[in-house]
Design a protein around this motif. Structure first.
Motif, short mmCIF file in Angstrom:
data_model
loop_
_atom_site.label_atom_id
_atom_site.label_comp_id
_atom_site.label_asym_id
_atom_site.label_seq_id
_atom_site.Cartn_x
_atom_site.Cartn_y
_atom_site.Cartn_z
N PRO A 133 48.07 40.75 36.19
CA PRO A 133 47.21 41.54 37.27
C PRO A 133 45.73 42.35 36.85
CG PRO A 133 48.85 42.45 36.65
CD PRO A 133 48.74 41.59 35.58
N LEU A 134 44.89 41.09 36.68
CA LEU A 134 43.28 41.32 36.91
C LEU A 134 43.14 42.30 37.99
CD1 LEU A 134 41.44 42.83 35.02
CD2 LEU A 134 41.05 40.55 34.30
N ASP A 135 43.13 40.71 38.93
CA ASP A 135 42.02 41.24 40.02
C ASP A 135 42.76 42.55 41.01
OD1 ASP A 135 41.00 39.54 39.79
OD2 ASP A 135 42.32 37.24 40.71
N ASN A 158 47.79 29.41 32.73
CA ASN A 158 46.55 29.35 31.52
C ASN A 158 45.70 29.76 31.80
OD1 ASN A 158 48.74 28.40 29.49
ND2 ASN A 158 48.79 27.03 30.26
N ARG A 159 44.98 29.62 32.90
CA ARG A 159 43.81 29.91 33.76
C ARG A 159 43.31 31.44 33.44
NH1 ARG A 159 42.73 30.94 39.36
NH2 ARG A 159 40.76 30.43 39.80
N SER A 160 44.71 32.16 33.88
CA SER A 160 44.38 34.18 33.99
C SER A 160 43.58 34.05 32.00
CB SER A 160 45.04 34.54 34.32
OG SER A 160 46.33 34.03 33.53
N TYR A 161 44.22 32.93 31.50
CA TYR A 161 43.96 33.22 29.78
C TYR A 161 42.49 33.12 29.92
CZ TYR A 161 48.01 35.71 27.24
OH TYR A 161 49.16 36.52 26.91
N ARG A 162 42.14 32.32 29.69
CA ARG A 162 40.99 32.08 29.53
C ARG A 162 39.36 32.81 30.51
NH1 ARG A 162 43.11 26.56 31.68
NH2 ARG A 162 41.78 26.33 33.50
N ARG A 163 40.05 32.99 32.13
CA ARG A 163 39.39 34.16 32.15
C ARG A 163 38.83 35.48 31.92
NH1 ARG A 163 40.20 37.45 37.73
NH2 ARG A 163 38.88 38.34 38.34
N LEU A 173 44.30 50.55 33.34
CA LEU A 173 45.04 49.55 32.23
C LEU A 173 46.23 48.69 32.76
CD1 LEU A 173 45.73 49.89 29.07
CD2 LEU A 173 48.12 51.31 30.00
N VAL A 174 45.61 47.31 32.72
CA VAL A 174 46.54 46.16 33.02
C VAL A 174 47.44 45.81 32.05
CG1 VAL A 174 46.56 43.75 33.36
CG2 VAL A 174 44.87 45.16 34.17
#
Length: 318
Positions: A203-205, A258-263, A42-43
């Protein structure tokens, strides 16, 4: 024996009866007691008082008896995860609606008097130990692993800490939720830490690196949100002049965010992760003092989780 809580005379808003139960109440048991342990992570994104959306999501999961093996939380996400690991359904929204008008909870007055907008002694000591007892035993016995994410000022990297002891390791929770410019630097284990959102907002990675089969991501901004550049960078550079790597991460935060949201969106669309997020722009301030707004956002999170429950089950079973 029913626990008695002294009401805050400044708060006229009360949660509906049954939203929260104190561990002092007869028959209380942590929500994880009969939960099904899920092979997933769970992130939990931060976002200060926007975290009430996350609180609603987690309370719904508790109502369904769902418990991931691991939660990775940033800032307000770590605070939510703290109550979730303990199995204290309703505690997050209870505290925030009850104390949001109390200057000792968070305010610029607290900042002027203590150096932190969130009064650490009041929030992390007086409330859980005296005013609103925390279930320390339930936290310790919980099968859920809680990882708090902070930002290391010296290295400019995220610090991931497995929080096991709710008494002796609480500085890591405090560090994760200590907003830059509005909080004192937290020094623990020879590290200097602040809000984890600067170095790893989602912190998905890290969650993926721990080997879980599935991943549930809870965001606190709507789809299409774009974080603007931080307007107070000149002040950040002056206040944290001794920590050039931290300043560097701060300068690039909006780009990385913003890059993390796109990913996350790409991975969601590909069925690789499951995402819960507000369906529209959140109308709650970082330091929101209106308990009704906070409760509305909490209900929104609960409803989003309820509406997506069957789809989430299908994702987990696939």
């Amino acid at each position: 024996m029913t626990g008695q809580r002294t009401p805050d005379p400044k708060v006229s808003f009360e949660l509906p009866e049954g939203t929260y139960r104190s561990p002092l109440e007869e028959g209380y048991q942590p929500a994880w007691r009969d939960a099904t342990l899920l092979d997933c992570s769970l992130v939990l994104e931060g976002g200060a008082m926007r975290g009430q959306f996350t609180a609603g999501v987690l309370d719904y999961l508790m109502d369904e008896g769902a418990l991931p093996r691991r939660a990775v939380g940033v800032s307000a996400g770590a605070l939510n995860g703290f109550n979730y690991r303990a199995g204290m359904r309703g505690r997050t929204i209870h505290l925030n609606t009850r104390y949001c008008t109390n200057w000792r909870y968070f305010s610029m007055r607290s900042y002027a008097l203590t150096g932190s907008a969130f009064n650490a002694k009041f929030v992390f000591e007086k409330i859980p130990q005296k005013l609103e007892p925390f279930d320390y035993d339930g936290f310790a016995a919980s099968p859920l692993e809680l990882i708090t994410v902070s930002s290391d000022l010296v290295s400019g990297e995220a610090d991931y800490f497995n929080l096991k002891d709710a008494r002796t390791e609480l500085d890591y929770l405090r560090a994760s939720s200590s907003m830059p410019l509005l909080s004192r630097i937290v020094e623990v284990d020879n590290k200097k830490l602040l809000d984890g959102g600067i170095c790893d907002s989602v912190p998905l990675d890290y969650a993926i690196s721990q080997g879980a089969r599935k991943h549930i991501v809870v965001l606190t901004q709507h789809d299409g949100y774009s974080k603007p550049d931080y307007k107070l960078m000149p002040l950040v550079r002056r206040v944290y002049k001794d920590y050039p790597y931290f300043i560097e991460r701060f300068e690039h935060r909006s780009y990385e965010y913003n890059r993390s949201y796109r990913r996350v969106k790409r991975m969601k669309d590909a069925g690789e992760i499951f995402v819960l997020m507000p369906p529209s722009p959140v109308q709650v301030e970082s330091m929101e003092h209106d308990p009704k707004k906070l409760y509305h956002l909490y209900l929104l999170g609960y409803e989003q989780a309820r509406r997506n429950w069957k789809a989430l089950q299908m994702y987990l079973d696939a």
